[in-house]
Structures are given as structure tokens and as C-alpha cells.
Design an enzyme around this catalytic site. Sequence first.
Site, mmCIF file in Angstrom:
data_model
loop_
_atom_site.group_PDB
_atom_site.id
_atom_site.type_symbol
_atom_site.label_atom_id
_atom_site.label_comp_id
_atom_site.label_asym_id
_atom_site.label_seq_id
_atom_site.Cartn_x
_atom_site.Cartn_y
_atom_site.Cartn_z
ATOM 1 N N ASN B 72 0.945 -0.974 0.115
ATOM 2 C CA ASN B 72 0.000 -0.071 0.157
ATOM 3 C C ASN B 72 0.835 1.320 -0.097
ATOM 4 O OD1 ASN B 72 0.011 1.638 2.746
ATOM 5 N ND2 ASN B 72 0.062 -0.524 3.230
ATOM 6 N N ILE B 74 -0.720 4.459 1.018
ATOM 7 C CA ILE B 74 -1.789 5.359 1.150
ATOM 8 C C ILE B 74 -1.515 6.636 1.367
ATOM 9 C CG2 ILE B 74 -3.951 5.512 2.696
ATOM 10 C CD1 ILE B 74 -3.829 2.984 0.974
ATOM 11 N N CYS B 133 9.076 7.396 9.633
ATOM 12 C CA CYS B 133 8.984 8.651 9.042
ATOM 13 C C CYS B 133 10.164 9.429 8.716
ATOM 14 C CB CYS B 133 7.980 9.656 9.698
ATOM 15 S SG CYS B 133 8.164 11.298 9.361
ATOM 16 N N LYS B 167 5.965 2.334 17.838
ATOM 17 C CA LYS B 167 5.783 1.513 16.813
ATOM 18 C C LYS B 167 7.004 1.641 15.916
ATOM 19 C CE LYS B 167 2.756 -0.332 13.309
ATOM 20 N NZ LYS B 167 1.574 -0.084 12.927
ATOM 21 N N GLY B 248 1.969 -8.599 12.150
ATOM 22 C CA GLY B 248 2.304 -8.746 10.841
ATOM 23 C C GLY B 248 1.926 -9.931 10.293
ATOM 24 N N GLY B 249 0.884 -10.061 9.592
ATOM 25 C CA GLY B 249 0.307 -11.348 8.820
ATOM 26 C C GLY B 249 -0.476 -12.228 9.639
ATOM 27 N N THR B 271 -3.999 -6.481 7.935
ATOM 28 C CA THR B 271 -4.565 -6.642 6.577
ATOM 29 C C THR B 271 -5.470 -7.541 6.598
ATOM 30 O OG1 THR B 271 -2.373 -5.813 5.732
ATOM 31 C CG2 THR B 271 -3.885 -7.138 4.298
HETATM 32 C C1 LIG Z 1 -3.632 -0.074 4.284
HETATM 33 C C2 LIG Z 1 -2.626 0.035 5.534
HETATM 34 C C3 LIG Z 1 -2.666 1.070 6.170
HETATM 35 C C4 LIG Z 1 -1.556 1.310 7.173
HETATM 36 N N1 LIG Z 1 -1.676 2.426 7.871
HETATM 37 C C5 LIG Z 1 -0.784 2.767 8.958
HETATM 38 C C6 LIG Z 1 -0.887 4.020 9.750
HETATM 39 O O1 LIG Z 1 -1.441 4.790 9.369
HETATM 40 N N2 LIG Z 1 -0.121 4.026 10.704
HETATM 41 C C7 LIG Z 1 0.904 2.975 11.199
HETATM 42 O O2 LIG Z 1 1.375 2.983 12.143
HETATM 43 N N3 LIG Z 1 0.854 1.740 10.603
HETATM 44 C C8 LIG Z 1 0.004 1.614 9.498
HETATM 45 N N4 LIG Z 1 -0.083 0.435 8.823
HETATM 46 C C9 LIG Z 1 0.876 -1.055 9.060
HETATM 47 C C10 LIG Z 1 -0.046 -1.679 10.045
HETATM 48 O O3 LIG Z 1 -0.742 -1.203 11.198
HETATM 49 C C11 LIG Z 1 0.534 -3.096 10.518
HETATM 50 O O4 LIG Z 1 1.695 -2.373 11.339
HETATM 51 C C12 LIG Z 1 1.254 -3.771 9.369
HETATM 52 O O5 LIG Z 1 -0.006 -3.606 8.275
HETATM 53 C C13 LIG Z 1 1.577 -5.405 9.517
HETATM 54 O O6 LIG Z 1 0.426 -6.132 9.961
HETATM 55 P P1 LIG Z 1 -0.490 -6.667 8.923
HETATM 56 O O7 LIG Z 1 0.420 -7.729 8.236
HETATM 57 O O8 LIG Z 1 -1.193 -7.778 10.124
HETATM 58 O O9 LIG Z 1 -1.256 -5.796 7.908
HETATM 59 C C14 LIG Z 1 -1.116 0.088 7.487
HETATM 60 C C15 LIG Z 1 -1.028 -0.909 7.147
HETATM 61 C C16 LIG Z 1 -1.976 -1.165 5.731
HETATM 62 C C17 LIG Z 1 -1.885 -2.560 5.300
#
Ligand SMILES: Cc1cc2nc3c(=O)[nH]c(=O)nc-3n(C[C@H](O)[C@H](O)[C@H](O)COP(=O)(O)O)c2cc1C
Lengths: 275, 300
Positions: B72, B74, B133, B167, B248-249, B271
Site C-alpha cells: 500500500n 496510502i 517517517c 511503533k 504482521g500477517g 490486513t
Molecule cells: C492499508 C494500510 C494502512 C496502514 N496505515 C498505517 C498507519 O496509518 N500507521 C501505522 O502506524 N501503521 C499503518 N499500517 C501498518 C499496520 O498497522 C501493520 O503494522 C502492518 O500492516 C502489519 O500487519 P498486518 O500484516 O497484519 O497488516 C498500515 C497498513 C496497511 C496495510
Amino acid sequence: MSQWSAAPAPFARRLLTVLGIDELGVYRVLRVADVETPEPRPGQFAMLATAERWGGGEDERPYLPRAFSIARRRIGESHFLLEDVGPGTRRLCELREGDGLWALGPLGRGFQPPRPRHRAILVGGGVGIAPLAILQDALEAEAATDVTVLLGFRDGARAQGAALLHGARVATDDGSVGHHGLLTELLSQELYRDSRAEVYACGPAPMLEAVRAMCATRDVPAQLALEAGMACGFGACYGCAVPKRGGGYLRVCVDGPVIDARELDCVSEHAGAPS
Amino acid sequence: MSHGVEFCGLSLAHPVINGSGTFDAIAARRAFGPALERDFPFAAYVSKTITLAARAGNPAPRLWEAPGGLINSIGLPNNGLDGYIAEDLAQLAELPVPLITNVMGSTAEEFSALVGACDQRPEIAAIELNVSCPNVKTGLDIGADPQQLAQVVGACRASTRKPLIVKLTPNAANVPACAAAAQDGGADAVSLINTLRAMALSPQEGGERRPWLGGGTGGLSGPAIRAVALAQVAAVAARVSIPVVGMGGVQRSSHARDLIDAGATLVAVGTETFRDPATGARVAAGLRALRRTGEGFPTA
Ligand SMILES: Cc1cc2nc3c(=O)[nH]c(=O)nc-3n(C[C@H](O)[C@H](O)[C@H](O)COP(=O)(O)O)c2cc1C
Ligand SMILES: Cc1cc2nc3c(=O)[nH]c(=O)nc-3n(C[C@H](O)[C@H](O)[C@H](O)COP(=O)(O)OP(=O)(O)OC[C@H]3O[C@@H](n4cnc5c(N)ncnc54)[C@H](O)[C@@H]3O)c2cc1C
Ligand code: FES
């Protein structure tokens, strides 16, 4: 509840059973048993994924569910119109009677009824005709509105999709069926004949943009059913953004998919149906 | 045995929360109505990242489906701190679980201004710092440089007594060293992993190949990163003494259990929620069942 107001979607995806899949030219009509779903509003969609073998296709896709307009409701059944354009739609087209289908929905904002004493002109291109079928059903159930249907396709095999609606005037790019030329030429004729109309359009981005521009020039209200790549369908991922008038973005899944054309400066290249 | 978890002074009903930016509770209320509150899937709600100024986000396309995952870009769209406080906070406060607000700045001063503002708000139970960032002055990712990170966390620590979660970015040479720096700076917990930097080229054949995503590069998430997440969570949990939020996943309770067994106190789902909004509840129920069968795993 009226067919123009939507009840909230169940807060989990549900496992539905496929009743059958019918050929309609190059398209497929997927019929699933769906008794408990709240009645969708025309223009709403569902996120679909097969219960088995979702993944493991080309490049190990599909992984995310895919968005599909609810094309029709019959008692206890939902119908979807599919066009095979990639691994997700291909897998869905392979479904057979008795197979399982994950569905989340109905989602999004649907069409608004036409203003009083305005006729409805439904303008659909390619697989974008899907939400116009359920819209035609709803408008005709009310019997108060005069409905005109204009559908455009690339070729004759796709033009067979026109049978999903009835009474349609058809245009094809190759001239094999109906008017040889652009759908917007038919729309232009209709608006010239009587411009007190509300236009409902769904299709490829260039078609939607041409419809938007024509309606804007003639001051005709238009509701556009947009598309966008989606991961979730319920506002969680912010992936389905399209630029809105005055800057910033709309989320197609929760602010749309049906958008009042006046909310857009133009329909961006990523906001249409597969063409 | 109770399923509840103590985390930084918060009593949570179970160990599953959402990953920041992967669940918009305000939009979900529109889509799912009152069932959202009734069946709320997470034990705490983490907001998407809030920045000082409003951001529109990146141009489309923002998503690319990768093998077993999602890239992504975004671009952190949000209403800005003032918009968040004026428009979102009241609605988020109605959720049946504690609110964790995730913030991001590009300097230590910006971070501490954001944290200071959150500190004033009783609706906010804890603050998460998104440090993935680039520092506008040095160009380095704040969270990838232990020294900068300790300084930023220290500035934030001075601005609040609320629980502070850092984070971590997985795009760093030495993630455990960054975790230790966050702890030294005064963090109450660390969370990981954020998305892995990734890219996809436009599929069209011939001609100039351009990046597909409007933002150029993006972040990879989903099952594709699960094994990386497990390794990083285990390494960080071995290095720090503060609680760890693992993510993560995660798709199922067995994945959550792996992270807990590797040392995580809480687990976040990101996700997979896109595929089924009820995933969090399903993972929590699965963990509860695992505990009942006596396959006890370390409790917090
Ligand atoms: C579409 C999307 C938007 C995300 N936006 C943020 C965000 O605004 N701030 C943040 O700290 N992490 C953001 N993340 C990261 C997630 O919080 C998470 O750390 C990461 O996706 C791993 O977990 P997952 O594999 O279960 O998705 C975003 C992830 C996705 C997929
Ligand atoms: C609200 C809504 C309603 C819709 N209604 C219908 C409908 O009724 N019927 C219907 O047939 N379709 C409908 N669609 C379109 C349908 O969702 C897409 O055609 C489908 O998602 C394509 O998935 P795929 O795997 O088959 O193809 P993909 O491989 O995803 O290809 C589709 C397009 O995505 C891009 N793409 C290619 N690879 C990737 C990748 N790895 N990651 C991201 N993008 C990629 C390319 O531009 C490609 O042309 C609708 C879409 C929306 C948003
Ligand atoms: S598809 Fe996820 S926000 Fe629209």
C-alpha cells in the site's frame, strides 16, 4: 423499508452457496443462495472470494476479495455479473453449483431515486451494466418513472450482455450490433429529445468521463457508479481513493460507489470498470 | 483462567487489537451499524496515524496485490490534529474499548506537540508513535536510527504521563537496538512490525515501466511478512523488558499464538481485517479456546 434505503451489512463475511452460473456472451451470471442478506439498494456491492482455492493462481493471486455490484435480487438469491479480466474474476467464473462463496455486504452508497417528473436514462458500458439491472428492477417496481436504457459494448460477444436488462438500445465499437459508435452519441440524442432526465451511468472511466462532461454542459443531473481497486470495501484501507472536486479524495467504497457527478472535476483513469 | 490482559495499566478483555490504519471505526459504523459496537472485534482501538497538519494522502493507485499480501501507498490521509480532536474524538470515545491514538511528526518538536495535545484529552487512553517517517532535516528514518529515536521518545515522554507505545520500523539495520533506544527514551511498550518497504512496476508491456503505486514505493503487509514479523518480535522481546505488541500477517489464532510465544503481550491484526472485518474477534476466540484446552502460554 423502501428499496432506496439501505440496512447495514452484517459485520462479518458470510459463507454462501452457489446455485449456478450462466453464460451471457463473454460474461457469466453467478447466482448464489442468499436468504439473510439485508435487501441491497441498487448500486450497492459485495466483496466476494471463493471458499476454496482463493490464491495460488498466477503470481499466487488472488489474495484480497474482489468487489462486485449486486446485479439482481430474486427471492432468496443474489446475482452477480462477472467478466474474466484477471486471477480473481477467473476463479469466480470457475464456480459451480454447490461451491462456497464468501460474501461481505451489501456495501456502499447506492443510487438515489430520480427527481419527480424526471425520466431515468440508464447508461452502461461493458460489465458496468451490472448495477443498472437491479436499478431497472427498482424503477419499474415503482412504475412512476419512464426508463430509457442505453448500453455500449466493445463487440458482438460482449453485446449479448445487454440481455441482462430489457428494452435496451445498444451501441458497439465494432458495429456488429446496434449503433456503430459511442454510447454517448445515443445519450446525446436522448438528451436532445428531452433533457428533463436523471442519468445513471456505470462503465469504463473514459465513458463515465464523457457522460459526466455531457451532463455537466447540459445541466442534467448524473449519478456515476465508480470503481477502484479495493482491499476492504468498508472504509478501512483508504485504498480506493479518487480525486474529488476542490481537492482531496473520496473513498469509492464508503462515499460511493455511486457519486453525484457534481462532486467530481473529472472521472480519473483508475475510477472505471474494466474495459 | 481469565482471558483479560493487563497492558501498560490498561485492563483489556483479550489480547487482540487492530494495527493502526487498518480499521476505520467511523466508516465501519456507517457500513455495519450498531453491530460494530455490539461485536467490536478488538480489545483496544488504535487510530490511524494523525499528523499536525491535515494530509490528503497519495494519488491513486494506492494498492498492489502481492503474493500473499498487499503493498500500500496510502500516504497517511488524516484530518490533522485539530480535525481529529474536533471531529473524530467524540465518535471514537463511544467505542466500547480504550482508545490508543497513533501520531507521527517529522521532528522531535512535532512529535512532542502531538503527544502533548493527546495528553490533554481524557478520551485517549494511550499514545502510539509512528516513527516510520523520514526526519525532514536529516532525511533518515527517525525510527531507524537509535540515537534519533531515543531523543524523539524522550521529548514525547516529557509531554505525557499516558502510556507511550513506540511503533518500530522493520526497515532498519538493527531493530532490537531501536527497541532498546525506545525503552531508554522512556517508552512503556513497543509495537512491531510496520510494513516492509516494497515496490511494484506497472503491468503494461513495452515502453517505459513506471512504478504502479501513486506514491512510488509502498509498504508490504499480510501473510507474506508473517515470518519476518515473528523473527523481529522474538529478537525485540529478548532485548527489552517493556511489553511488546506483535503484528504482521496474523490471519488465525495460531499465528497470534506464535507471536505471544515469541514474547508478545498483545497481538494486532491488520490486513486480514480487510478480508473479514470480524477477524479480530475470531482470533481472540481462538486464543481463548487454546487457553481453555490447557495448552497454557505465558500470561502477561
Ligand atoms: C492499508 C494500510 C494502512 C496502514 N496505515 C498505517 C498507519 O496509518 N500507521 C501505522 O502506524 N501503521 C499503518 N499500517 C501498518 C499496520 O498497522 C501493520 O503494522 C502492518 O500492516 C502489519 O500487519 P498486518 O500484516 O497484519 O497488516 C498500515 C497498513 C496497511 C496495510
Ligand atoms: C464497486 C465495484 C463494483 C464492481 N462490479 C463489478 C461487476 O459487477 N462485475 C465485474 O466483472 N467486475 C466488477 N468490478 C470490477 C472487479 O472488482 C475487478 O474486475 C476485479 O477486482 C479484478 O480482479 P482480477 O483478479 O480478476 O483482476 P486483476 O489482476 O486485479 O486486474 C484488474 C486490473 O487491476 C490492475 N492490476 C493488475 N495486477 C494487479 C495487482 N497485482 N495488484 C493490483 N492491481 C492489479 C490492472 O489495472 C488490471 O487491469 C467492480 C469493482 C468495484 C470497485
Ligand atoms: S476499499 Fe478499503 S477504504 Fe475503500
